[in-house]
Design an enzyme around this catalytic site. Structure first.
Site, PDB file in Angstrom:
ATOM      1  CG  PHE A  11      40.570 -24.045  79.239  1.00 38.08           C
ATOM      2  CD1 PHE A  11      39.694 -22.969  79.301  1.00 38.08           C
ATOM      3  CD2 PHE A  11      40.178 -25.171  78.506  1.00 38.08           C
ATOM      4  CE1 PHE A  11      38.452 -23.007  78.664  1.00 38.08           C
ATOM      5  CE2 PHE A  11      38.940 -25.223  77.872  1.00 38.08           C
ATOM      6  CZ  PHE A  11      38.078 -24.134  77.953  1.00 38.08           C
TER       7      PHE A  11
ATOM      8  CB  SER B 295      39.231 -32.600  80.443  1.00 38.20           C
ATOM      9  OG  SER B 295      39.159 -32.113  79.135  1.00 38.20           O
TER      10      SER B 295
ATOM     11  N   PRO C 226      38.024 -36.794  84.751  1.00 44.97           N
ATOM     12  CG  PRO C 226      38.989 -37.650  86.708  1.00 44.97           C
ATOM     13  CD  PRO C 226      38.334 -36.425  86.146  1.00 44.97           C
TER      14      PRO C 226
ATOM     15  CD1 TRP D  57      42.225 -35.881  80.251  1.00 42.27           C
ATOM     16  CD2 TRP D  57      44.378 -36.461  80.153  1.00 42.27           C
ATOM     17  NE1 TRP D  57      42.291 -37.256  80.271  1.00 42.27           N
ATOM     18  CE2 TRP D  57      43.605 -37.637  80.207  1.00 42.27           C
ATOM     19  CE3 TRP D  57      45.771 -36.575  80.081  1.00 42.27           C
ATOM     20  CZ2 TRP D  57      44.169 -38.910  80.206  1.00 42.27           C
ATOM     21  CZ3 TRP D  57      46.330 -37.844  80.080  1.00 42.27           C
ATOM     22  CH2 TRP D  57      45.535 -38.979  80.141  1.00 42.27           C
TER      23      TRP D  57
ATOM     24  CD  GLU E 194      42.526 -26.054  72.571  1.00 42.33           C
ATOM     25  OE1 GLU E 194      43.705 -25.854  72.875  1.00 42.33           O
ATOM     26  OE2 GLU E 194      41.818 -25.269  71.944  1.00 42.33           O
TER      27      GLU E 194
HETATM   28  N1  COS Z   1      29.248 -21.143  70.994  1.00 44.39           N
HETATM   29  C1  COS Z   1      28.220 -20.808  71.788  1.00 44.39           C
HETATM   30  N2  COS Z   1      27.279 -21.699  72.204  1.00 44.39           N
HETATM   31  C2  COS Z   1      27.409 -22.977  71.786  1.00 44.39           C
HETATM   32  C3  COS Z   1      28.473 -23.394  70.957  1.00 44.39           C
HETATM   33  C4  COS Z   1      29.411 -22.408  70.557  1.00 44.39           C
HETATM   34  N3  COS Z   1      30.435 -22.717  69.756  1.00 44.39           N
HETATM   35  N4  COS Z   1      28.341 -24.716  70.703  1.00 44.39           N
HETATM   36  C5  COS Z   1      27.230 -25.112  71.346  1.00 44.39           C
HETATM   37  N5  COS Z   1      26.669 -24.067  71.995  1.00 44.39           N
HETATM   38  C6  COS Z   1      25.429 -24.085  72.771  1.00 44.39           C
HETATM   39  C7  COS Z   1      24.321 -24.720  71.936  1.00 44.39           C
HETATM   40  O1  COS Z   1      23.673 -23.761  71.121  1.00 44.39           O
HETATM   41  C8  COS Z   1      23.400 -25.265  72.987  1.00 44.39           C
HETATM   42  O2  COS Z   1      22.621 -24.192  73.517  1.00 44.39           O
HETATM   43  P1  COS Z   1      21.043 -24.363  73.755  1.00 44.39           P
HETATM   44  O3  COS Z   1      20.921 -25.427  74.812  1.00 44.39           O
HETATM   45  O4  COS Z   1      20.625 -23.017  74.221  1.00 44.39           O
HETATM   46  O5  COS Z   1      20.466 -24.776  72.429  1.00 44.39           O
HETATM   47  C9  COS Z   1      24.338 -25.682  74.106  1.00 44.39           C
HETATM   48  O6  COS Z   1      25.546 -24.933  73.910  1.00 44.39           O
HETATM   49  C10 COS Z   1      24.621 -27.173  74.054  1.00 44.39           C
HETATM   50  O7  COS Z   1      25.194 -27.504  72.797  1.00 44.39           O
HETATM   51  P2  COS Z   1      25.161 -28.989  72.203  1.00 44.39           P
HETATM   52  O8  COS Z   1      23.764 -29.524  72.280  1.00 44.39           O
HETATM   53  O9  COS Z   1      25.845 -28.972  70.875  1.00 44.39           O
HETATM   54  O10 COS Z   1      26.049 -29.773  73.293  1.00 44.39           O
HETATM   55  P3  COS Z   1      26.566 -31.284  73.375  1.00 44.39           P
HETATM   56  O11 COS Z   1      26.497 -31.710  74.778  1.00 44.39           O
HETATM   57  O12 COS Z   1      25.909 -32.121  72.315  1.00 44.39           O
HETATM   58  O13 COS Z   1      28.148 -31.140  73.082  1.00 44.39           O
HETATM   59  C11 COS Z   1      30.187 -31.097  71.777  1.00 44.39           C
HETATM   60  C12 COS Z   1      28.706 -30.697  71.937  1.00 44.39           C
HETATM   61  C13 COS Z   1      30.410 -32.598  71.703  1.00 44.39           C
HETATM   62  C14 COS Z   1      30.605 -30.463  70.457  1.00 44.39           C
HETATM   63  C15 COS Z   1      31.004 -30.479  72.940  1.00 44.39           C
HETATM   64  O14 COS Z   1      30.742 -31.152  74.149  1.00 44.39           O
HETATM   65  C16 COS Z   1      32.504 -30.488  72.690  1.00 44.39           C
HETATM   66  O15 COS Z   1      33.040 -29.593  72.009  1.00 44.39           O
HETATM   67  N6  COS Z   1      33.225 -31.505  73.235  1.00 44.39           N
HETATM   68  C17 COS Z   1      34.684 -31.536  73.158  1.00 44.39           C
HETATM   69  C18 COS Z   1      35.235 -30.780  74.308  1.00 44.39           C
HETATM   70  C19 COS Z   1      36.665 -30.478  74.196  1.00 44.39           C
HETATM   71  O16 COS Z   1      37.104 -29.857  73.251  1.00 44.39           O
HETATM   72  N7  COS Z   1      37.411 -30.865  75.231  1.00 44.39           N
HETATM   73  C20 COS Z   1      38.766 -30.556  75.310  1.00 44.39           C
HETATM   74  C21 COS Z   1      38.974 -29.660  76.478  1.00 44.39           C
HETATM   75  S1  COS Z   1      40.160 -28.461  76.276  1.00 44.39           S
HETATM   76  S2  COS Z   1      41.846 -29.403  76.107  1.00 44.39           S
END
Ligand code: COS
Length: 379
Positions: free
Chosen positions: A122, A125, A127, A155, A359
């Site tokens: 998957f 991510s 840099p 990563w 994650e």
């Molecule tokens: N399911 C479906 N849609 C989602 C969702 C979900 N769980 N979470 C958010 N969305 C949608 C939102 O509704 C929003 O849509 P609209 O623009 O239509 O309103 C859009 O996606 C953007 O969401 P949001 O404003 O919350 O985005 P941010 O940029 O603020 O990011 C976080 C939110 C920080 C929570 C997100 O970037 C995140 O999870 N970061 C961590 C990533 C991660 O886990 N990385 C590891 C990689 S795998 S090892």
């Protein structure tokens, strides 16, 4: 194991209990540690496939049952971190295809991953874009019936040994989160920039996409929907990271109890020390609270609840922080043995550290939970 009463909780059904027994039988013979992580991951994926267990992570009917994913990770992690890793990556690496892929892509990619003969990855991510997914810089440029992908991913679990990658890139329909798309890329198209070596070794790499051409048929979901696809996949798999942490915490509690009842101190079993009893009680509560949050989140998602970000984040946050505490207590009460390289408590402390980061780091889970609490009250 005697502590299997949670299998009778109302979150779980007979099919889950049968599945847990199959995983338990598979896991019982696994060693806790492997020297060659690449070879062991390949072997474990194939063995999980042959045992039919990967069908839970890559389901034929497209129904990812989070309770089965959590049970598998809970049980596998208690015995072998790498077996849990091999299982989880086949699911995380294909979750976008299972949920949003075309029938053609499913038929091409999923059977090999379900059999464990092709490893999956998957690639989200970068840099300069880890927690802030919407800041990603990898680009996808349309060229007739193809897309051209350029950028770097890092990563990436199974990076360098995977045959199948789900890659997210900026396709530019809109700024930020609304301008990303998702693609399937075969392993041979990815260039390994470097292999990354971590405290608990598992296959990991930084990878480059150098003008990789993918046919439009390899796009997953509609253009611009990549962020939503990534979040939907994480909605399924985040609580399963909590489940893996739960399995590690159970292992820590096993170690702590064994040590407390077999080691003597001041003429009595170590267990008679009040401080040790307090550590055991705290660890037992940590395990139980993690299990409740994990299986609650899994059950909720399996009921068809479209968004379980809040509950999945709570499960992941609590269980990973708890596993870190329990592993540390297990090491602490082993005295010097707790820090001897290769000892069971030392291996466990190395194993749990990364779960608080990947994650979605604990800090990101708090962002998700805090926003959900605000929105619940506003809505
Ligand atoms: N399911 C479906 N849609 C989602 C969702 C979900 N769980 N979470 C958010 N969305 C949608 C939102 O509704 C929003 O849509 P609209 O623009 O239509 O309103 C859009 O996606 C953007 O969401 P949001 O404003 O919350 O985005 P941010 O940029 O603020 O990011 C976080 C939110 C920080 C929570 C997100 O970037 C995140 O999870 N970061 C961590 C990533 C991660 O886990 N990385 C590891 C990689 S795998 S090892």
């Amino acid at each position: 194991m005697a502590d299997r009463d949670f299998l009778r909780w109302p979150f779980l059904e007979d099919a889950h209990r049968d599945f847990a027994a199959r995983v338990e039988a598979f896991a019982a013979t696994l060693p806790a540690h492997h020297d060659d992580a690449d070879a062991a991951t390949r072997d474990l994926a194939r063995a999980l496939g042959e045992a039919g267990l990967l069908a839970a992570a890559v389901p034929e009917d497209g129904r990812l049952e989070v309770r089965k994913l959590c049970l598998a990770r809970d049980i596998l992690a208690r015995h072998s971190g790498l077996a849990d890793f091999a299982f989880a990556m086949q699911g995380l690496g294909t979750g976008a295809i299972t949920l949003f892929g075309s029938d053609e892509l499913k038929a091409r990619v999923l059977p090999g991953v379900r059999a464990g003969t092709t490893l999956a990855a998957f690639a989200l991510s970068e840099p300069e874009a880890g927690s802030d997914v919407a800041a990603m810089a990898t680009t996808a440029t349309r060229d007739g019936e193809h897309w051209v992908l350029d950028g770097e991913k890092t990563w990436i679990s199974n990076g360098g040994i995977a045959g199948s990658y789900v890659v997210f890139a900026r396709s530019g329909e809109a700024p930020g989160a609304r301008g990303l798309s998702c693609f399937w890329v075969p392993g041979e198209a990815m260039r390994v920039v470097e292999r990354i070596h971590t405290a608990a070794p598992h296959p990991l790499a930084r990878l480059a996409l150098d003008g990789v051409r993918v046919p439009d048929a390899h796009r997953i979901g509609v253009p611009g929907d990549g962020f939503r696809i990534a979040m939907s996949v994480l909605d399924v798999f985040r609580s399963t990271v909590g489940a893996a942490a739960l399995g590690f915490a159970r292992r820590g509690l096993d170690l702590l109890l064994k040590r407390a009842t077999t080691r003597r101190l001041f003429g009595a079993p170590l267990f008679e020390q009040g401080q040790v009893q307090a550590a055991i009680a705290d660890a037992a509560m940590d395990v139980e609270a993690s299990a409740l949050l994990v299986y609650r989140a899994a059950w909720l998602k399996d009921q068809g609840t479209p968004r379980v970000s809040r509950e999945a984040s709570m499960a992941k946050l609590h269980a990973t922080e708890a596993a870190f505490r329990v592993a540390d207590a297990a090491a602490q009460f082993h005295g010097g043995l707790g820090v001897v390289a290769g000892s069971a408590p030392e291996l466990l402390t190395r194993e749990v550290r990364a779960l608080r980061v990947y994650e979605g780091a604990s800090e990101i889970q708090r962002v998700v939970i805090a926003r959900a609490e605000r929105d619940r009250r506003a809505g």
